[in-house]
Enzyme design. Structure first.
Site, short mmCIF file in Angstrom:
data_model
loop_
_atom_site.label_atom_id
_atom_site.label_comp_id
_atom_site.label_asym_id
_atom_site.label_seq_id
_atom_site.Cartn_x
_atom_site.Cartn_y
_atom_site.Cartn_z
N ALA A 183 0.66 -1.23 -0.23
CA ALA A 183 0.05 0.08 0.16
C ALA A 183 0.81 1.12 -0.04
CB ALA A 183 -0.78 -0.15 1.28
N GLY A 203 0.79 -5.31 0.77
CA GLY A 203 -0.38 -5.47 -0.15
C GLY A 203 0.18 -6.16 -1.56
N GLU A 253 0.10 -9.57 -1.11
CA GLU A 253 -1.25 -10.16 -0.88
C GLU A 253 -1.64 -10.12 -2.22
OE1 GLU A 253 -2.40 -6.87 1.61
OE2 GLU A 253 -3.20 -8.28 3.13
N GLU A 304 3.88 -5.17 7.57
CA GLU A 304 2.58 -4.06 7.96
C GLU A 304 3.02 -3.86 9.75
OE1 GLU A 304 2.33 -6.45 5.69
OE2 GLU A 304 0.71 -6.03 4.39
#
Ligand code: 3H9
Length: 722
Positions: free
Chosen positions: A61, A100, A103, A123
């Site tokens: 992100a 992310g 992910e 994270e």
């Protein structure tokens, strides 16, 4: 943001393109969502390969978007659609696949990684959990124990480890994208059921009792977290993965990340992320900057002094592959130092599974003459100005004219050393922190004569050693130790007023410090500060005998640590300091009944009535006194930014990262509150001038307490050092 192309007729190639790290900002998410939809609905496309531009898959992100109102499509539906697709989707991972980014890769059916790629869920270091399905998919892929370790620590794994764990399907040395395309061609239409590749359809692999693993993990994480929430919440998310169906697990993940995303801890950790990176961007009053100054090449370094600091610095240099000439003046000290350095290198090699430590890079000598050919010298002798001046004068005669002369002094005047040399511009401070082979911080102390080239070289060398370098100006104690002095003073005053060392330490550790201040003091040795106080005339023959014991240089002074040193209580090394140790050199501190008696006697000798000291007073007096000095440091231009001060405290002084640093903490508490509490304490203790709120703090409060990165605009530099 992301490009769509076709290759081999039937393969859609989607390339993330958002330099420098392909972070998943709103625009990128929108573009990939659109082009993934196009690829998945185009009848001619039989498979999709997802990759990143410029050798980086994706760093996750866009951290700059956190804390702003949400915009653009979310990641979760994109990943679901991709995973649900009947067309195989292959991730071609180069560089990094983080957060992310990983992910997204876990939502692909296959993952091919380049041998040099690194993968992980960092994270937790930003105060978050993987919030786009990572906490639910990873344990379904690699099992609870491995996922627990990776997600709660944020540790990145190499491609090889990822292959062993089962995170990737193949590791390649050559062209990752070409390999992924071939792989995709191979799996088109083959009766390899995609169903088994959809991680959301799997149940987590339980090779051991998951409940026990999670319980143990929770206990471990709580013990290590020092009050940080995110690691604990990571375990909760994994518990959801282990006990709930996927869709309910995803609901839990969403609730948990929503709880964290606006938390003060997440803000503090994200602030630290950028503060650490901004610290590299130094500038000098001359206009020289990090990006217009060229460092010199450093191949060979001289280290003078093989005490604790010199040994750690030598180990750090050798581990970075740099040749070292280590000089010690006395044979016995040389022998001890040499054995210690070789021992540390040996243990390090064993830990890494290397058979031989890189001892070929080391030369030990009793002669300074051997430094004729080094590119840079780091002086690490005793904190004695006369000794250092003699050494610098000698170094000037011995070393080649281009050799940089650096001092590891922890607070002495770097300019005073520069002026005894014929190469003032090549003198800078390189202040390492003990143990120098472990601690990340490096203060690069820049005097008025230091050249941009010298600063750039010291910063670049620091980076090679894996340090976080911060450029600071020259003043007694620089940034870190100057603030530390006020922190220590407050801790001593609290003892005088009624607290016990273990009580102060417990409060500080509950706040999140790695160690309480008295434990730190015992570990470093009480004699270190004693020597500095003697050298600066606070104690010793220069003090007028009529001066009261608790009064020095016009303000309150606590002689407590001096009295301990006089009794030979030097901390761990003598078996007794603020705490009691089983033996000299012992590591386990125990509250010392004799210390309690000593404090009682001390208080009655000076007519001090002990009172109960509340935890909040310990925190306020210690941390606000530090921040107050930080404001003075900013005003004097000794630190360029509040962020730099915070980086120094987080990386050098065990300040809890999830509280951002002393300056960020002051901002989070509220500058008006800090001002008011300092005024309160200053009224109670008018003999402690450092508790008087600094002019910058007062101006910032008058200006409505702007956020930290706007403080600079309110600084009225009188003589900026930076
Ligand atoms: C996440 O993904 C949450 C998800 O679960 C989804 C939830 C819904 N965003 O470090 P460098 C910038 S959370 C924005 O100097 P390196 C960085 O500031 C995210 N910017 O290079 C710097 O800018 P500047 C999880 C980012 O080669 C420049 O890129 N991901 C981001 O030493 C170069 O960075 C992470 O925590 C980002 N995500 O190291 C990964 N990443 O040049 C964080 C970097 O202006 N990033 N920047 O100073 C890293 O660990 C390292 O930056 C990386 C590169 C290893 C990628």
């Amino acid at each position: 943001m992301a490009r769509y192309s076709r290759t081999e007729g039937t393969i859609a190639l989607i390339t993330l393109s958002n330099p420098p790290v392909n972070a998943l900002g709103a625009a990128v998410r929108r573009t990939i969502t659109d082009i993934m939809h196009r690829a998945l609905t185009d009848g001619e496309v039989k498979a999709v390969v997802l990759c990143g531009e410029n050798g980086t898959f994706c760093a996750g992100a866009d951290i700059r978007e956190f804390g702003k109102p949400p915009s653009g499509p979310a990641l979760v539906p994109l990943i679901h659609d991709m995973e649900a697709s009947e067309k195989p989707v292959v991730a071609a991972i180069e560089g990094v696949a983080l957060g992310g980014g990983l992910e997204i890769a876990l939502g692909c059916h296959y993952r091919i990684a380049h041998a040099k790629a690194r993968l992980g869920f960092p994270e937790v270091m930003l105060g978050l959990i993987p919030g786009a399905g990572g906490s639910q998919r990873l344990p379904r892929l690699i099992g609870i124990p491995a996922a627990l370790e990776l997600i709660t620590t944020g540790r990145l794994v190499s491609a090889q480890e990822a292959l062993k764990l089962g995170i990737v399907d193949q590791v390649v040395d050559g062209n990752t994208i070409e390999t992924a395309v071939k792989f995709a061609l191979n799996v088109i239409g083959v009766c390899r059921p995609l169903l088994s590749r959809r991680l959301s359809e799997r149940t987590p692999a339980f090779s051991v009792d998951a409940a026990a693993v999670l319980e143990e993990g929770m206990a471990r994480v709580k013990q290590r977290a020092r009050g940080a929430f995110a690691p604990v919440v990571c375990v909760q998310a994994l518990r959801a993965a282990a006990t709930l169906p996927y869709s309910r697990g995803m609901e839990t993940e969403e609730q948990l990340i929503n709880m964290l995303i606006d938390s003060s801890q997440a803000r503090a950790l994200q602030y630290c992320f950028f503060a650490q990176r901004n610290a590299r961007k130094w500038s000098l009053p001359s206009g020289a900057r990090w990006n217009n100054s060229k460092p010199r090449a450093v191949h060979r370094v001289g280290v003078v002094g093989l005490g604790t600091m010199g040994r750690g610095i030598t180990v750090s240099l050798v581990k970075a592959g740099i040749s070292v000439v280590a000089v010690e003046m006395e044979e016995k000290q040389m022998d001890l130092g040499m054995r210690a350095v070789l021992g540390m290198l040996e243990r390090d090699a064993q830990r890494r599974g290397d058979t031989r430590p890189p001892t070929h890079l080391l030369t030990f000598t009793l002669s300074l003459q051997q430094l004729g050919n080094v590119d840079l010298v780091i002086e690490a002798v005793f904190e004695d100005m006369a000794l250092k001046k003699r050494l610098f004068t000698e170094l000037c005669n011995v070393c080649k004219p281009s050799t940089l002369l650096c001092t590891n002094t922890s607070g002495l005047d770097v300019d005073a050393l520069a002026v005894v040399t014929h190469r003032r511009s090549l003198v800078v401070g390189m202040h390492f922190f003990a143990p120098a082979n472990v601690m990340k911080l490096l203060e690069v102390v820049c005097g008025p004569h230091s050249s941009a080239e010298a600063v750039a070289t010291a910063m670049t060398l620091g980076k090679r050693l894996g340090k976080v370098g911060v450029v600071v100006g020259n003043c007694p104690g620089f940034v870190g130790n100057r603030m530390m002095k006020l922190y220590l003073d407050q801790a001593y005053f609290l003892l005088e007023e009624g607290a016990a060392p273990e009580q102060v330490d417990q409060v500080l550790e509950e706040f999140g410090f790695t160690m309480g201040i008295f434990k730190v003091s015992d570990l470093s040795g009480l004699d270190v500060g004693w020597r500095v106080r003697k050298a600066s005339g606070l104690i010793g023959p220069d003090v007028n005998p009529k001066t009261p014991s608790r009064w020095r240089q016009g303000c309150r002074y606590s002689p407590l640590p001096d009295l301990l040193c006089e009794q030979g209580h030097l901390g761990q090394k003598s078996g007794r300091g603020w705490y009691l140790y089983e033996t000299p050199g012992g590591k386990e501190p125990k509250p010392d009944p004799a210390m309690h008696r000593f404090l009682q006697e001390y208080r009655s000798r000076y007519g001090l009535t002990p009172r109960h000291v509340h935890a909040h007073e310990v925190i306020e007096r210690c941390t606000y006194a530090m921040a107050n000095e930080g404001f003075r440091i900013l005003e004097e231009g000794i630190a360029a930014r509040a962020e730099d001060i915070d980086v120094i405290y987080v990386f050098g002084y065990g300040w809890p990262r999830h509280r951002g640093g002393p300056m960020f903490h002051a901002a989070q508490v509220g500058l008006a509150t800090v001002l008011q509490r300092l005024e309160h304490y200053h009224q109670l203790h008018p003999d402690v001038p450092h508790l008087q709120p600094s002019p910058l703090l007062q101006r910032l409060v008058e200006a409505g307490s702007p956020p930290v990165h706007h403080w600079r605009e309110h600084v009225q530099h009188l003589h900026s050092h930076l």
